[in-house]
Design an enzyme around this catalytic site. Structure first.
Site, PDB file in Angstrom:
ATOM      1  N   ASP A  44       0.853  -1.203   0.000  1.00  0.00           N
ATOM      2  CA  ASP A  44       0.000   0.000   0.000  1.00  0.00           C
ATOM      3  C   ASP A  44       0.889   1.255   0.000  1.00  0.00           C
ATOM      4  O   ASP A  44       1.853   1.334   0.770  1.00  0.00           O
ATOM      5  CB  ASP A  44      -0.895   0.009   1.248  1.00  0.00           C
ATOM      6  CG  ASP A  44      -1.887   1.143   1.230  1.00  0.00           C
ATOM      7  OD1 ASP A  44      -2.925   1.017   0.560  1.00  0.00           O
ATOM      8  OD2 ASP A  44      -1.617   2.176   1.881  1.00  0.00           O
ATOM      9  N   ASN A  56      -2.749  12.710  -3.083  1.00  0.00           N
ATOM     10  CA  ASN A  56      -3.700  13.115  -4.126  1.00  0.00           C
ATOM     11  C   ASN A  56      -4.246  14.506  -3.859  1.00  0.00           C
ATOM     12  O   ASN A  56      -4.383  15.325  -4.766  1.00  0.00           O
ATOM     13  CB  ASN A  56      -4.861  12.121  -4.191  1.00  0.00           C
ATOM     14  CG  ASN A  56      -4.823  11.312  -5.474  1.00  0.00           C
ATOM     15  OD1 ASN A  56      -4.045  11.592  -6.370  1.00  0.00           O
ATOM     16  ND2 ASN A  56      -5.665  10.294  -5.572  1.00  0.00           N
ATOM     17  N   ASP A  81      -1.566   9.738 -10.207  1.00  0.00           N
ATOM     18  CA  ASP A  81      -1.432   8.712 -11.249  1.00  0.00           C
ATOM     19  C   ASP A  81       0.036   8.465 -11.593  1.00  0.00           C
ATOM     20  O   ASP A  81       0.468   7.314 -11.776  1.00  0.00           O
ATOM     21  CB  ASP A  81      -2.193   9.153 -12.502  1.00  0.00           C
ATOM     22  CG  ASP A  81      -3.699   9.107 -12.304  1.00  0.00           C
ATOM     23  OD1 ASP A  81      -4.128   8.545 -11.290  1.00  0.00           O
ATOM     24  OD2 ASP A  81      -4.424   9.640 -13.154  1.00  0.00           O
ATOM     25  N   GLU A 128      -4.637   2.457  -4.552  1.00  0.00           N
ATOM     26  CA  GLU A 128      -3.206   2.587  -4.364  1.00  0.00           C
ATOM     27  C   GLU A 128      -2.583   1.297  -3.808  1.00  0.00           C
ATOM     28  O   GLU A 128      -1.452   1.312  -3.305  1.00  0.00           O
ATOM     29  CB  GLU A 128      -2.913   3.753  -3.410  1.00  0.00           C
ATOM     30  CG  GLU A 128      -3.326   3.551  -1.956  1.00  0.00           C
ATOM     31  CD  GLU A 128      -4.760   3.961  -1.692  1.00  0.00           C
ATOM     32  OE1 GLU A 128      -5.103   4.170  -0.526  1.00  0.00           O
ATOM     33  OE2 GLU A 128      -5.550   4.063  -2.656  1.00  0.00           O
TER      34      GLU A 128
END
Length: 624
Positions: A489, A497, A506, A533
């Site tokens: 993770d 983000n 991204d 993610e």
């Protein structure tokens, strides 16, 4: 004294004002002495005076003070001199009192007009106090019917009689739910006539151009039934009515005896105009086809605009204007962004669309810079927004015609290509059929391969993980071989983000995926994008120690990444949960995922950027 129908009250001081006038005389040392400071002297040859820098003001935060209260308070809390050409207090619940001292030094003009150039103000009370302590009171504002105005004019205006050698003190009380700005001017009737003559010419040209464009495009819509023309007509109607509401013409000519609706009209037509602009942009730029994401955003913005229109009718003017202002800003940003993206992806009609919006934005910018005193005040800067809006409407009309030409050319090209294609297919039917079948077979193979790949990171996806995991579990069960699993993770990805945007997120996911892929050496080992993610790595024939070693290698490789956004290095770390088991016949493969997940949660609890393993036989989590 004769009372004109437009004047709500002309009242002399009576006994109840005696105390106030005595206080005024004692505290100010007489009216003559009071006029000695900050007095605006009216001189022969000048018939037009901007008053902003000659005003003093006092804020009544409760909004309940009378003139007598203000006169008493003035000795304890003097008025503050204005340092702005146009005093502005944004949105406030307070009442603002302004004071102005006038003295006619040698001007032959005996009657002056006090004009406020901002019609949307709700309440304006004016009190004129002459040297004999006589008081004349006027009331106006857009909460009163137009017939009650002291002077029948689109701007709020009051008579100020002032003979040569005389002085008068003016108190002005302003209260409004909207933006409180007071652009005040003192003019002679002749100066007002000259100003109105110039303004009427400009406004006539402006509204004449709007009507001409409206009728022209309405007739085109009736002729060809293209919905984009109807949205464009709605945009013209909304813009015109908004401008008329803002400059007072609508209140003077369209609904003079309906102040309640007049108070709603400005925010309502702002929303109406924005709604038409949004639908026009969607149809004109074909966002549903070319830019589905932008199309959804435009729909959401349209819903917010409808809410702003409803608020204009149901909520207070202050709330409606604030919501309308926010919606306007959002709409401008979104429409311009949509146009720019259309240019980037090659939508041909976007060129004229963006040219039109650029013209409007430049006009608004010129007007704003004039308002802040950066640009000089002249006909071009004063009416820059109107001139730019007419230019925008003309360019949009031309853009519509250009779009029709593009559609015609595309249709002709498509028809020609279809005819040529049909002829070739008739001539080569058997060959094309074979090629089509071959191509279909290859496409199916490619589609099968693509169905295993994650579109963003270009590694295997979750669906393929489920297939391979079940296969490797069964094989390990048959040969009694360990199978390792890493659950990975990206640390604090939501904050990442929020800080760097989805494009930055991204890019981060792509680089992490590549790093994991490179760290796994054996052909049988594979990594997958598990979701969001999260990633996973499936390691056949690998015990817990080997799985942990690979996890540590991946973790350190990600930590060492030189990931940059706008040239600035951004640290990226991951947390990994590790487990490895030899499958038993009565055990479900999901148990290994649960073990690795438990280790991953432990890694997060222990500070992230680390590897934790779970040993199912011991029933505990072991860090290495």
């Amino acid at each position: 004294m004769k009372i004109d129908g437009a004047v709500v009250g002309i009242v002399r001081w009576r006994a109840k004002w005696a105390t106030a006038m005595l206080f005024l005389a004692l505290s100010l040392g007489g009216l003559g002495n009071a006029f000695a400071s900050q007095v605006l002297n009216l001189v022969d040859g000048t018939e037009n005076y901007p008053l902003g820098l000659h005003l003093s003001y006092f804020e009544d935060k409760e909004g309940r003070m009378s003139l007598q209260d203000v006169l008493e308070e003035e000795s304890r809390q003097p008025f503050t001199p204005s340092d702005k050409a146009v005093p502005s207090f944004s949105f406030t619940k307070s009442s603002l009192w302004f004071r102005l001292d006038l003295h006619n030094q040698d001007s032959p003009v005996q009657r002056w007009l006090l004009e406020c150039l901002y019609p949307p103000l709700d309440h304006i009370n004016v009190y004129l106090i002459d040297a004999n302590n006589n008081v004349v009171t006027y009331r106006s504002g857009d909460k009163l019917p137009f017939s009650k105005r002291a002077v029948k004019h689109r701007n709020v205006m009051f008579n100020v009689p002032l003979a040569t050698g005389e002085s008068v003190r003016v108190y002005i009380r302003v209260r409004t739910e909207g933006s409180l700005q007071v652009p005040l001017f003192l003019r002679s009737p002749r100066a007002l006539l000259a100003k109105d003559h110039e303004e009427q010419l400009a406004l006539g040209l402006f509204y004449g151009a709007l009507v001409a464009m409206l009728l022209y495009n309405l007739l085109i819509f009736v002729s060809i039934r293209d919905i984009s023309y109807l949205y464009y007509v709605g945009y013209i109607v909304g813009w015109g009515l908004f401008q008329m509401s803002l400059n007072g013409l609508a209140f003077e000519y369209l609904w003079p005896e309906s102040p309640k609706w007049g108070n709603m009209a400005t925010p309502f037509f702002v929303g109406f105009d924005l709604l038409a602009a949004l639908f026009f942009a969607r149809v004109f730029l074909e966002t549903k086809v070319h830019m589905p994401r932008f199309d959804r955003l435009l729909k959401i913005n349209a819903a917010l605009t409808v809410a702003a229109m409803v608020a204009a009718i149901l909520a207070s003017y202050s709330v409606a204007m604030k919501l309308g202002t926010a919606t306007t800003l959002l709409t401008v940003i979104l429409v311009v962004s949509t146009g720019l993206w259309s240019l980037k992806i090659g939508v041909r009609q976007a060129r004229f669309f963006m040219l039109a919006w650029t013209a409007l934005l430049l006009g608004i910018m010129v007007y704003a810079l004039k308002t802040f005193g950066i640009f000089p005040s002249n006909t071009f800067t004063e009416y820059g927004m109107q001139i730019a809006s007419v230019a925008e409407l003309i360019l949009l009309s031309f853009a519509l015609a250009h779009r029709m030409r593009i559609l015609k050319e595309d249709n002709e090209r498509i028809q020609l290509e279809a005819n040529e294609s049909l002829e070739r297919r008739v001539q080569e039917r058997t060959q094309e059929l074979d090629e089509a079948l071959l191509g279909l077979s290859k496409a199916n193979e490619k589609l099968k391969d693509l169905s295993h790949i994650d579109g963003l990171t270009a590694i295997n996806n979750r669906g393929y993980f489920n297939e391979q995991f079940e296969f490797e579990w069964q094989r390990a069960m048959r040969i009694r071989s360990p199978v390792g699993l890493l659950m990975i993770d990206v640390d604090h990805f939501k904050n990442f983000n929020d800080t760097y945007g989805h494009l930055g997120g991204d890019a981060c996911l792509k680089m992490v995926a590549q790093t994991i892929q490179q760290a796994i050496k054996r052909p049988a080992d594979r990594c997958y994008r598990y979701g969001g993610e999260e990633f996973s790595a499936l390691l056949p024939h690998t015990d817990l120690e080997g799985s942990f070693y690979i996890a540590e290698t991946i973790c350190r490789a990600v930590e060492a990444l030189d990931f940059r956004i706008d040239g600035v290095r951004v640290p990226v770390t991951i947390s990994i949960g590790v487990s490895s088991v030899i499958p038993e016949r009565d055990a479900a493969c999901e148990s290994l995922i649960a073990y690795a997940d438990q280790a991953l949660y432990q890694a997060k609890r222990n500070g992230r950027n680390r590897v934790e393993s779970f040993v199912p036989l011991a029933g505990s989590t072991t860090a290495k």
